[in-house]
Design an enzyme around this catalytic site. Structure first.
Site, PDB file in Angstrom:
ATOM      1  N   ASP A   3      10.790 -12.316   4.376  1.00  0.00           N
ATOM      2  CA  ASP A   3      11.114 -11.727   3.085  1.00  0.00           C
ATOM      3  C   ASP A   3       9.941 -11.725   2.115  1.00  0.00           C
ATOM      4  O   ASP A   3       9.911 -10.951   1.170  1.00  0.00           O
ATOM      5  CB  ASP A   3      12.269 -12.488   2.421  1.00  0.00           C
ATOM      6  CG  ASP A   3      13.504 -12.512   3.287  1.00  0.00           C
ATOM      7  OD1 ASP A   3      13.730 -11.514   3.991  1.00  0.00           O
ATOM      8  OD2 ASP A   3      14.224 -13.518   3.273  1.00  0.00           O
ATOM      9  N   CYS A   4       9.018 -12.651   2.304  1.00  0.00           N
ATOM     10  CA  CYS A   4       7.913 -12.755   1.359  1.00  0.00           C
ATOM     11  C   CYS A   4       6.660 -13.207   2.088  1.00  0.00           C
ATOM     12  O   CYS A   4       6.700 -13.546   3.275  1.00  0.00           O
ATOM     13  CB  CYS A   4       8.246 -13.724   0.225  1.00  0.00           C
ATOM     14  SG  CYS A   4       8.347 -15.441   0.776  1.00  0.00           S
TER      15      CYS A   4
ATOM     16  N   ASP B 180     -14.457  17.287   7.605  1.00  0.00           N
ATOM     17  CA  ASP B 180     -13.614  17.424   8.792  1.00  0.00           C
ATOM     18  C   ASP B 180     -14.398  17.710  10.058  1.00  0.00           C
ATOM     19  O   ASP B 180     -13.818  17.870  11.123  1.00  0.00           O
ATOM     20  CB  ASP B 180     -12.571  18.531   8.575  1.00  0.00           C
ATOM     21  CG  ASP B 180     -13.184  19.915   8.732  1.00  0.00           C
ATOM     22  OD1 ASP B 180     -14.392  20.059   8.454  1.00  0.00           O
ATOM     23  OD2 ASP B 180     -12.460  20.839   9.132  1.00  0.00           O
TER      24      ASP B 180
ATOM     25  N   THR C 131     -17.115  24.016   4.828  1.00  0.00           N
ATOM     26  CA  THR C 131     -16.310  24.705   5.826  1.00  0.00           C
ATOM     27  C   THR C 131     -15.203  23.818   6.365  1.00  0.00           C
ATOM     28  O   THR C 131     -15.456  22.747   6.902  1.00  0.00           O
ATOM     29  CB  THR C 131     -17.192  25.196   6.989  1.00  0.00           C
ATOM     30  OG1 THR C 131     -18.295  25.923   6.460  1.00  0.00           O
ATOM     31  CG2 THR C 131     -16.406  26.066   7.937  1.00  0.00           C
TER      32      THR C 131
ATOM     33  N   ASP D  52     -17.432  18.345   2.004  1.00  0.00           N
ATOM     34  CA  ASP D  52     -17.930  19.347   2.936  1.00  0.00           C
ATOM     35  C   ASP D  52     -17.420  20.716   2.485  1.00  0.00           C
ATOM     36  O   ASP D  52     -16.472  20.794   1.697  1.00  0.00           O
ATOM     37  CB  ASP D  52     -17.424  18.985   4.339  1.00  0.00           C
ATOM     38  CG  ASP D  52     -17.855  19.998   5.378  1.00  0.00           C
ATOM     39  OD1 ASP D  52     -18.992  20.478   5.286  1.00  0.00           O
ATOM     40  OD2 ASP D  52     -17.047  20.303   6.267  1.00  0.00           O
TER      41      ASP D  52
ATOM     42  N   CYS E  37       7.388 -22.449  -7.070  1.00  0.00           N
ATOM     43  CA  CYS E  37       7.289 -21.746  -5.790  1.00  0.00           C
ATOM     44  C   CYS E  37       6.460 -20.475  -5.949  1.00  0.00           C
ATOM     45  O   CYS E  37       6.697 -19.675  -6.860  1.00  0.00           O
ATOM     46  CB  CYS E  37       8.683 -21.398  -5.292  1.00  0.00           C
ATOM     47  SG  CYS E  37       8.643 -20.331  -3.854  1.00  0.00           S
TER      48      CYS E  37
ATOM     49  N   ASP F 200      12.537 -18.499  -9.989  1.00  0.00           N
ATOM     50  CA  ASP F 200      11.793 -18.267  -8.742  1.00  0.00           C
ATOM     51  C   ASP F 200      12.306 -17.040  -8.003  1.00  0.00           C
ATOM     52  O   ASP F 200      11.586 -16.063  -7.811  1.00  0.00           O
ATOM     53  CB  ASP F 200      11.899 -19.494  -7.844  1.00  0.00           C
ATOM     54  CG  ASP F 200      11.397 -19.203  -6.443  1.00  0.00           C
ATOM     55  OD1 ASP F 200      10.280 -18.668  -6.340  1.00  0.00           O
ATOM     56  OD2 ASP F 200      12.118 -19.487  -5.473  1.00  0.00           O
TER      57      ASP F 200
END
Length: 751
Positions: free
Chosen positions: A15-16, A646, A451, A449, A405, A732
């Protein structure tokens, strides 16, 4: 030296970040383990070991901490080809002039990424298992309900038989505390003595010792409620990206020997032909063999309107076919399609920690023991030095244990980053980790870039000029000669003829003339299409015609001249045009204070024409090493640089930049070298990436403020005697839930 082996697990119940730390510490201490990567938000653990590790023992160790473990293996497809598809078509003699116009700068391929499909090899369960059903069907949910029922029962018994009320509350407390204490002990033996479970156990037992059993039982119940809420909130973030996998249909219609049959989509082989009916989701990445339809790509790329696609166009798994049947050739196995790669990339990115997250992790290692020391001092010093009441100050010390905590603080960064990575992936913005996401917000210079990045990467007909014939006739004759050709300029002419609904007649005796053009007979007339120079060798061009052609060349356009017999009928100008959103995308960058520059290997005339049209500084006729050098020059000026490209020639610069961004249609090399990728290829998405990073960093700052602010407030009120154990546990778990919910806001599109 033995070879490193990697094993991947699904871990339920985290959970954490405190959960991840416990698992990391425990597994890292096992023999043979070289490295451990744990992601709370992805719910995964990757273990790298030297082959001598006892995997069963590792699974038992994690299960002993209270988590369910599923070892998974990826169905790895055959290694994809790494060749770059060459766009230099051998169109013998098809010289349309201006061959310095670089149409081949972007070589397009498919990015290879590790597959996301996993198969379960083993399962070891414990307290924290989760289910796909409602929260109350999970073990955590059932334990929380049982603890609540026990607490209510204790209150009822205490009201009816006050004499045994203390024992009833102790029994109610033990219902929830025993599983918590068991996990605390296992974590301590595994190397994490200062876990939240240990702090909770000490606080509850201490409360019973000072005769606060009622509060102890209530605090344990509230702790379980908080853990349950954390699990639900964490599950929301986890499901956000995993829900993408549900977009791909379970089955597909395969064409074989002229017949169609339904097969599982996961069994589709590369090269198979599938039939996609109107309204169906496309079951695999592929290329359209026949048919034309509007494709809804919103689930994968975030494109708001359907995109018209036809023969030769690429389609993605999970997108929706619109109004016509399509025959599609499969280009990627199920384990390597676009959605599977996106899910895998995001999960791997969530395992990669951002600098801020690493700092908080280091801070929490000292913070939690420090809290224990402070709580002990608060409980002991006032009674010893100032004659305070022991029960009162021990009570305050126990409350400080709960307040201190670090769960909310530690989860503040990874929760925001995970939500941001998921949000970006759903919009076609793929980032390879929290460090990349964090760096993007610091970008103040972007090199792009030309093209395939700022432009479409393929020429389009921009002008049809009639000297002695109509535009329709010019297109008709030119398209007749180009029918069947795969040259980019020929395809541009054929596309324009189709757009203008020109009826293209058949050509006879068509042939290519080396270095000059093409010729043939159309409707009984001799036709020649080629460069102005080759045409001038056949008939003289007037000064006016030459000036018109020169003007088009100066605009960076390639010009082909059409001769009908001995008459100069007209000319066709073509250019690789800017993407539709390029100008707006660049403006979004400059408006946010980012310096932009175009880096291209194309000739100066063409590059400057595009640069002037887009309003961007141009550096042209560059080799790959020149692009890399210019990125270094920008960095030496104190700028944080992103490089967008690309092509294979962009890879060195992508690697040298602070953040390399590959456009979605780019080569394998570009996508693998880059830190991020824009799946849909929109220039505006570069600014969207930077904005997402800044929004995420603001969210992290808010989360840290919430986590530390609440603790500071309740620390003061506890020492002042205003609040006690109940508000402490609410401070907490409440802070953890608030931080997670705040992070989940990043899943919503920015306004």
């Amino acid at each position: 030296m033995s070879e490193t082996v990697e094993k991947r697990y699904r871990v339920d119940g985290m959970d954490c970040a405190g959960c991840a730390t416990k698992i990391d510490t425990a597994v890292r201490r096992m023999p043979g383990v070289e490295d451990v990567l744990v992601s709370v938000t992805a719910g995964t653990m990757t273990v790298r070991h030297d082959g001598s590790s006892d995997l069963v023992a590792i699974e038992r160790r994690v299960a002993g901490l209270g988590y369910s473990v599923m070892q998974v293996t990826s169905r790895t497809p055959a290694a994809p080809s790494r060749q770059v598809h060459d766009h230099h078509h051998d169109h013998e003699g098809h010289d349309h002039a201006n061959h310095d116009h670089d149409l081949d700068e972007a070589s397009h391929g498919a990015a290879a990424a590790p597959p996301a499909s996993d198969t379960v090899e083993g399962l070891h369960g414990h307290d924290n298992t989760t289910t796909n059903g409602p929260w109350w069907q999970s073990k955590k949910g059932r334990l929380t309900i049982l603890s609540g029922v026990a607490l209510v029962t204790a209150y009822a018994i205490g009201h009816l038989v006050p004499a045994i009320a203390p024992y009833a509350f102790v029994a109610a407390m033990l219902v929830g505390l025993v599983p918590i204490a068991r996990r605390a002990v296992m974590a301590a033996f595994a190397g994490t003595p200062f876990s939240i479970e240990m702090l909770m156990t000490i606080a509850a037992v201490g409360a019973v010792i000072i005769h606060a059993g009622e509060e102890a039982a209530t605090v344990v119940f509230l702790f379980l409620v908080g853990e349950l809420l954390e699990g639900v909130a964490a599950g929301k973030a986890r499901q956000s990206i995993q829900s993408l996998t549900k977009l791909v249909p379970k089955s597909a219609l395969v064409e074989e020997d002229g017949k169609t049959r339904e097969v599982p989509a996961e069994n589709l082989a590369v090269g198979a032909t599938i039939l996609v009916r109107p309204g169906d989701r496309i079951s695999a990445d592929g290329t359209i063999l026949s048919g034309e339809s509007a494709i809804d790509e919103a689930p994968v790329t975030g494109e708001s309107t359907p995109v018209r696609k036809g023969e030769g166009d690429v389609v993605f798994a999970g997108t929706v076919n619109g109004d016509a049947a399509l025959r599609v050739k499969v280009t990627a196995a199920a384990a390597d399609n676009t959605i599977a790669r996106v899910v895998r990339l995001v999960e791997e990115a969530q395992e990669s920690k951002a600098p801020t997250e690493r700092f908080i992790d280091r801070f929490s290692r000292y913070y939690t023991p420090g809290v224990v020391v402070v709580a002990a001092l608060v409980a002991i010093l006032p009674p010893l030095l100032a004659g305070g009441a022991w029960n009162e100050w021990i009570y305050k010390g126990l409350a400080i244990l709960l307040i201190g905590c670090p769960c909310a603080l530690v989860i503040s960064t990874p929760a925001a980053i995970a939500a941001s990575l998921s949000s970006g992936a759903r919009r076609g913005l793929l980032l390879k980790g929290g460090a990349v996401l964090e760096t993007l917000g610091k970008i103040n210079a972007v090199a792009l870039d030309k093209t395939g990045t700022l432009t479409e990467g393929k020429p389009k007909v921009t002008d049809v000029i009639g000297f002695e014939s109509t535009q329709a006739d010019i297109l008709k004759y030119a398209a007749a000669l180009e029918t069947g050709s795969s040259h980019p300029l020929a395809l541009a002419i054929l596309a324009r003829a189709a757009t203008d609904n020109v009826v293209v007649p058949a050509a006879t005796d068509a042939k290519a003339l080396g270095g000059k053009g093409v010729s043939g007979t159309v409707e009984g007339l001799p036709i020649f299409l080629g460069s102005p120079k080759a045409a001038h060798e056949r008939i003289p061009l007037s000064a006016e015609q030459t000036a018109r052609i020169t003007g088009l060349n100066d605009e960076g356009k390639t010009v082909s001249v059409l001769l009908v017999g001995e008459t100069l009928a007209g000319a066709i100008a073509m250019r690789d045009e800017p993407r539709d959103d390029a100008k707006a995308g660049l403006k979004a960058l400059t408006d946010s204070g980012v310096k932009i520059v175009m880096l291209t290997g194309d000739n100066s005339r063409t590059a400057n024409a595009i640069g002037q049209q887009l309003g961007i500084e141009v550096r042209a006729e560059l080799m790959p090493e020149d692009k890399q050098r210019i990125v270094g020059e920008l960095q030496s000026q104190g700028l944080t640089v992103a490089k967008v490209g690309d092509g294979i020639n962009d890879a060195p610069a992508l690697a040298a930049a602070d953040v390399g961004i590959a456009m979605g249609g780019g080569t394998d090399v570009a996508l693998e070298t880059a830190d991020a990728a824009i799946l849909h290829g929109r220039v505006g998405d570069v600014a969207a990436m930077i904005a997402l990073s800044k929004r995420t960093m603001r969210n992290i700052a808010e989360n840290i403020t919430i986590a530390l602010g609440l603790k500071a407030v309740f620390l003061v009120t506890t020492i002042a005697g205003i609040t006690g154990l109940w508000p402490a546990i609410l401070a907490d778990t409440g802070a953890t839930v608030l931080v997670t919910i705040n992070a989940l806001r990043l899943l919503r599109p920015a306004r």
